[in-house]
Enzyme design. Structure first.
Site, PDB file in Angstrom:
ATOM      1  N   GLY A  15      57.740  26.253  23.767  1.00 24.37           N
ATOM      2  CA  GLY A  15      57.558  24.848  24.163  1.00 24.37           C
ATOM      3  C   GLY A  15      58.882  24.121  24.286  1.00 24.37           C
ATOM      4  O   GLY A  15      59.045  23.008  23.776  1.00 24.37           O
ATOM      5  N   ALA A  16      59.829  24.743  25.002  1.00 27.31           N
ATOM      6  CA  ALA A  16      61.188  24.180  25.043  1.00 27.31           C
ATOM      7  C   ALA A  16      61.504  23.506  26.372  1.00 27.31           C
ATOM      8  O   ALA A  16      62.662  23.223  26.672  1.00 27.31           O
ATOM      9  CB  ALA A  16      62.206  25.275  24.739  1.00 27.31           C
ATOM     10  N   ASP A  66      51.700  31.113  27.941  1.00 29.77           N
ATOM     11  CA  ASP A  66      50.821  30.315  27.088  1.00 29.77           C
ATOM     12  C   ASP A  66      50.847  30.982  25.720  1.00 29.77           C
ATOM     13  O   ASP A  66      50.387  32.129  25.588  1.00 29.77           O
ATOM     14  CB  ASP A  66      49.401  30.322  27.691  1.00 29.77           C
ATOM     15  CG  ASP A  66      48.395  29.603  26.814  1.00 29.77           C
ATOM     16  OD1 ASP A  66      48.714  29.292  25.649  1.00 29.77           O
ATOM     17  OD2 ASP A  66      47.263  29.377  27.293  1.00 29.77           O
ATOM     18  N   VAL A  67      51.371  30.289  24.713  1.00 25.53           N
ATOM     19  CA  VAL A  67      51.533  30.949  23.403  1.00 25.53           C
ATOM     20  C   VAL A  67      50.196  31.317  22.757  1.00 25.53           C
ATOM     21  O   VAL A  67      50.162  32.127  21.832  1.00 25.53           O
ATOM     22  CB  VAL A  67      52.369  30.099  22.412  1.00 25.53           C
ATOM     23  CG1 VAL A  67      53.801  29.949  22.885  1.00 25.53           C
ATOM     24  CG2 VAL A  67      51.711  28.748  22.141  1.00 25.53           C
ATOM     25  N   ASN A  93      57.619  26.107  18.246  1.00 31.12           N
ATOM     26  CA  ASN A  93      57.612  24.652  18.438  1.00 31.12           C
ATOM     27  C   ASN A  93      56.486  24.166  19.353  1.00 31.12           C
ATOM     28  O   ASN A  93      56.052  23.019  19.250  1.00 31.12           O
ATOM     29  CB  ASN A  93      58.974  24.240  19.028  1.00 31.12           C
ATOM     30  CG  ASN A  93      58.952  22.831  19.581  1.00 31.12           C
ATOM     31  OD1 ASN A  93      59.058  21.852  18.862  1.00 31.12           O
ATOM     32  ND2 ASN A  93      58.783  22.721  20.906  1.00 31.12           N
ATOM     33  N   TYR A 158      44.141  18.057  15.032  1.00 35.25           N
ATOM     34  CA  TYR A 158      45.592  18.258  15.039  1.00 35.25           C
ATOM     35  C   TYR A 158      46.088  18.513  13.607  1.00 35.25           C
ATOM     36  O   TYR A 158      46.846  19.456  13.361  1.00 35.25           O
ATOM     37  CB  TYR A 158      46.273  17.025  15.640  1.00 35.25           C
ATOM     38  CG  TYR A 158      47.773  17.105  15.702  1.00 35.25           C
ATOM     39  CD1 TYR A 158      48.415  17.922  16.627  1.00 35.25           C
ATOM     40  CD2 TYR A 158      48.566  16.349  14.835  1.00 35.25           C
ATOM     41  CE1 TYR A 158      49.809  17.987  16.688  1.00 35.25           C
ATOM     42  CE2 TYR A 158      49.953  16.408  14.884  1.00 35.25           C
ATOM     43  CZ  TYR A 158      50.566  17.223  15.812  1.00 35.25           C
ATOM     44  OH  TYR A 158      51.937  17.287  15.871  1.00 35.25           O
ATOM     45  N   ALA A 160      44.452  19.621  11.068  1.00 34.50           N
ATOM     46  CA  ALA A 160      43.972  20.928  10.584  1.00 34.50           C
ATOM     47  C   ALA A 160      44.862  22.046  11.118  1.00 34.50           C
ATOM     48  O   ALA A 160      45.208  22.992  10.401  1.00 34.50           O
ATOM     49  CB  ALA A 160      42.521  21.142  11.019  1.00 34.50           C
ATOM     50  N   LYS A 162      48.031  21.853  11.953  1.00 31.69           N
ATOM     51  CA  LYS A 162      49.358  21.798  11.327  1.00 31.69           C
ATOM     52  C   LYS A 162      49.277  22.128   9.832  1.00 31.69           C
ATOM     53  O   LYS A 162      50.192  22.731   9.276  1.00 31.69           O
ATOM     54  CB  LYS A 162      49.994  20.426  11.549  1.00 31.69           C
ATOM     55  CG  LYS A 162      50.277  20.114  13.025  1.00 31.69           C
ATOM     56  CD  LYS A 162      51.266  21.096  13.636  1.00 31.69           C
ATOM     57  CE  LYS A 162      51.699  20.672  15.030  1.00 31.69           C
ATOM     58  NZ  LYS A 162      52.699  21.585  15.612  1.00 31.69           N
ATOM     59  N   ILE A 191      58.333  11.180  16.260  1.00 32.08           N
ATOM     60  CA  ILE A 191      59.552  11.485  17.012  1.00 32.08           C
ATOM     61  C   ILE A 191      59.350  10.985  18.446  1.00 32.08           C
ATOM     62  O   ILE A 191      58.281  11.205  19.039  1.00 32.08           O
ATOM     63  CB  ILE A 191      59.819  13.023  17.026  1.00 32.08           C
ATOM     64  CG1 ILE A 191      59.805  13.623  15.606  1.00 32.08           C
ATOM     65  CG2 ILE A 191      61.130  13.329  17.758  1.00 32.08           C
ATOM     66  CD1 ILE A 191      60.896  13.161  14.673  1.00 32.08           C
TER      67      ILE A 191
END
Ligand code: NAP
Length: 251
Positions: A15-16, A66-67, A93, A158, A160, A162, A191
């Site tokens: 995701g860079a 797609d990770v 990431n 979200y 859950a 993380k 951020i």
């Protein structure tokens, strides 16, 4: 030398194409690493970032995957290995957010968040680890979130994903520490990236900033600097930890 902390190391950042991942890729290249820039949809952004890093004298390539797909993850790692060799620095990431009531959340939305935020790091770690274990050295950083520690209304799925990533990190650190591989998580607070802009209005972002002891939202570079510290010798004896980068918001 401060600018050669990661000299010659092969670093994959998922995701860079933009946001925090792009800042990590820039910082890793500035520290001397060869950087694989993974993206899912933003091909132009990822390709132009790779070109920018090459123009500055670094080695960088953009790779679509797609990770959440094991076939994509296999192809991504194989591409890096063929070009440069095995990955020894992995930064998981890539992530997606979801701000929704549980009662309004579809099964597809659950799958997308969990597949990207939790299954993705699992697939990438599983693919990276055999080489790291064989060479008895490796660094894995998982980008979690303060929401994965404290939860939040309308962020259940979200949070859950993380929260799961944090316990995956702590468990894996215990599993592979004896093989010389460290695994740590970062828990950023708010951020200033597309993700936050998609979730909150400008007024909501200003209110949030006013709540943070340092008086501002974090920048992608704030997170990237912590990642480089953990990837370099500063992180040698740090394992299984969750490092909060939130300007004191959750202190
Ligand atoms: P962002 O600006 O929305 O960027 C997300 C990145 O993830 C993009 O590069 C995107 O690629 C990539 N991505 C999404 N789905 C993917 C998939 N299935 N496979 C591969 N790549 C995928 O987000 P960000 O704010 O930089 O967030 C980065 C990480 O930090 C995430 O894990 C997020 O949960 C975490 N975080 C962010 C904040 C915050 O306030 N921003 C706070 C805490 C934690 P494409 O552009 O190619 O789709």
């Amino acid at each position: 030398m401060a600018d050669l902390l990661l000299q010659g190391k092969i670093c994959l950042v998922t995701g860079a194409s933009r946001g925090i991942g792009a800042a990590i890729a820039r910082a890793a290249a500035a520290a001397g690493a060869m950087v694989a820039i993974n993206y899912c949809r933003s091909r132009n952004l990822a390709e132009s970032l790779a070109e920018e890093l090459r123009n500055e004298g670094g080695q960088a390539m953009a790779i679509q995957a797609d990770v959440g797909s094991s076939a994509d993850v296999e192809r991504m790692f194989a591409t890096v290995e063929k070009a440069w060799g095995p990955v020894s620095l992995l930064v998981n990431n890539a992530g997606v957010s979801l701000r929704e009531l549980v009662t309004h959340t579809s099964e597809d939305q659950w799958d997308q968040v969990i597949n990207t935020n939790l299954k993705g790091p699992f697939l990438c770690c599983r693919r990276a680890l055999p080489h790291m274990i064989r060479s008895r050295w490796g660094r894995i950083i998982n980008i979690a979130s303060v929401w994965g520690m404290r939860g939040a209304s309308c962020e259940s799925v979200y949070a859950a994903s993380k929260g799961g990533l944090i316990l995956f990190t702590k468990s894996l650190a215990q599993e592979v520490g004896p093989s010389g591989v460290t695994v740590n998580a970062l828990a950023p607070g708010p951020i200033g990236t597309d993700m936050l802009a998609d979730e909150l209005t400008e007024a909501e972002r200003q209110d949030l900033a006013a709540d943070i002891p340092l008086g501002r939202l974090g920048s992608p570079e704030d997170v990237a600097k912590t990642v480089i510290f953990l990837l370099s010798e500063g992180g040698n004896y740090i394992n299984g930890q969750v490092i909060t980068v939130d300007g004191g918001w959750t202190a």
